[in-house]
Design an enzyme around this catalytic site. Structure first.
Site, PDB file in Angstrom:
ATOM      1  N   CYS A 288      53.232 104.767  81.176  1.00  0.00           N
ATOM      2  CA  CYS A 288      54.223 105.093  82.022  1.00  0.00           C
ATOM      3  C   CYS A 288      55.347 105.359  81.348  1.00  0.00           C
ATOM      4  O   CYS A 288      55.693 104.895  80.133  1.00  0.00           O
ATOM      5  CB  CYS A 288      54.471 103.629  82.889  1.00  0.00           C
ATOM      6  SG  CYS A 288      56.014 103.812  83.904  1.00  0.00           S
TER       7      CYS A 288
ATOM      8  N   HIS B  13      49.678 105.127  91.055  1.00  0.00           N
ATOM      9  CA  HIS B  13      50.963 104.807  89.798  1.00  0.00           C
ATOM     10  C   HIS B  13      52.148 105.166  90.429  1.00  0.00           C
ATOM     11  O   HIS B  13      53.004 104.359  90.455  1.00  0.00           O
ATOM     12  CB  HIS B  13      50.595 105.452  88.820  1.00  0.00           C
ATOM     13  CG  HIS B  13      51.571 105.243  87.591  1.00  0.00           C
ATOM     14  ND1 HIS B  13      51.287 104.374  86.548  1.00  0.00           N
ATOM     15  CD2 HIS B  13      52.750 105.583  87.552  1.00  0.00           C
ATOM     16  CE1 HIS B  13      52.373 104.217  85.902  1.00  0.00           C
ATOM     17  NE2 HIS B  13      53.377 105.000  86.456  1.00  0.00           N
ATOM     18  N   GLU B  14      52.211 106.364  91.079  1.00  0.00           N
ATOM     19  CA  GLU B  14      53.714 106.696  91.531  1.00  0.00           C
ATOM     20  C   GLU B  14      53.922 106.112  92.747  1.00  0.00           C
ATOM     21  O   GLU B  14      55.266 105.794  93.148  1.00  0.00           O
ATOM     22  CB  GLU B  14      53.488 108.291  91.605  1.00  0.00           C
ATOM     23  CG  GLU B  14      53.594 109.264  90.399  1.00  0.00           C
ATOM     24  CD  GLU B  14      54.456 108.481  89.130  1.00  0.00           C
ATOM     25  OE1 GLU B  14      55.537 108.301  89.243  1.00  0.00           O
ATOM     26  OE2 GLU B  14      53.726 108.664  88.155  1.00  0.00           O
TER      27      GLU B  14
ATOM     28  N   HIS C 219      55.571 102.631  91.940  1.00  0.00           N
ATOM     29  CA  HIS C 219      56.763 102.886  91.522  1.00  0.00           C
ATOM     30  C   HIS C 219      57.831 102.800  92.741  1.00  0.00           C
ATOM     31  O   HIS C 219      58.881 102.138  92.751  1.00  0.00           O
ATOM     32  CB  HIS C 219      56.987 104.181  90.819  1.00  0.00           C
ATOM     33  CG  HIS C 219      56.848 103.960  89.281  1.00  0.00           C
ATOM     34  ND1 HIS C 219      57.451 103.065  88.409  1.00  0.00           N
ATOM     35  CD2 HIS C 219      56.204 104.781  88.530  1.00  0.00           C
ATOM     36  CE1 HIS C 219      57.172 103.099  87.391  1.00  0.00           C
ATOM     37  NE2 HIS C 219      56.253 104.396  87.249  1.00  0.00           N
TER      38      HIS C 219
END
Length: 181
Positions: free
Chosen positions: A104, A146-147, A150
């Site tokens: 990341c 993953h995004e 976030h």
């Protein structure tokens, strides 16, 4: 993004927020204004992602608590996926769960084996407000998950468990960027 422009060429590179920054741990707000400020934000996200040599970047990683992310990421077949999603919702994450290395830009220089599904579907909008659906497999599915994490206020470090989590926390404590904060 402006018509015909290559993503990121008109944007400015912004500082990337690091792990201890509160905006990374707070769910982001939906975008309500699809105007020129949003287009500039997307350009800045691309410019920052490319400068940091990443494959994806969420708005809160540059300190903006809005539901937007960009990507320029290959899948496992080396097919390039390039784009952005505004107000994304992860509507499907299924298939085989794979544990693979994940890094990341907000935890520079570190990675840990993280479990993710090998198939993901994200729905949202383009910068101009058009509905979009993005399908990902393999590494690109990992990027999409993953995004989206976030934008929910989570990092991959929150998904790592057991001894892998303890090892990652020890590595974070030893990093120069952590000691400098």
């Amino acid at each position: 993004m402006r018509n015909g422009s290559i993503p990121g060429t008109r944007g400015r590179v912004r500082a990337i927020t690091l792990l201890d920054t509160p905006v990374l741990h707070t769910p982001c707000e939906d975008v309500k204004d699809f105007g020129p400020e949003l287009a500039s934000l997307v350009e800045d996200l691309f410019a920052t992602m490319y400068a940091a040599e990443g494959v994806g970047l969420a708005a809160n990683q540059i300190g903006v608590p809005l539901r937007v992310f960009v990507y320029d990421c290959p899948d496992d077949e080396e097919v390039r996926h390039l784009g952005h999603v505004v107000n994304p919702r992860l509507v499907e994450a299924d298939g085989v769960v794979l544990r693979g290395p994940e890094g990341c830009l907000s935890l520079p220089g570190l990675e840990a084996a993280t479990e993710r599904h090998d198939h993901a579907v994200v729905e949202g909008f383009t910068v101009t407000g058009e509905p979009i659906t993005v399908y990902g497999t393999g590494f690109f599915a990992r990027c999409l998950q993953h995004e989206c994490d976030h934008l929910e206020g989570r990092t991959y470090a929150d998904r790592v468990t057991g001894w892998r989590h303890r090892r990652l926390l020890r590595q974070v404590a030893r990093t120069s960027w952590r000691r400098g904060s």
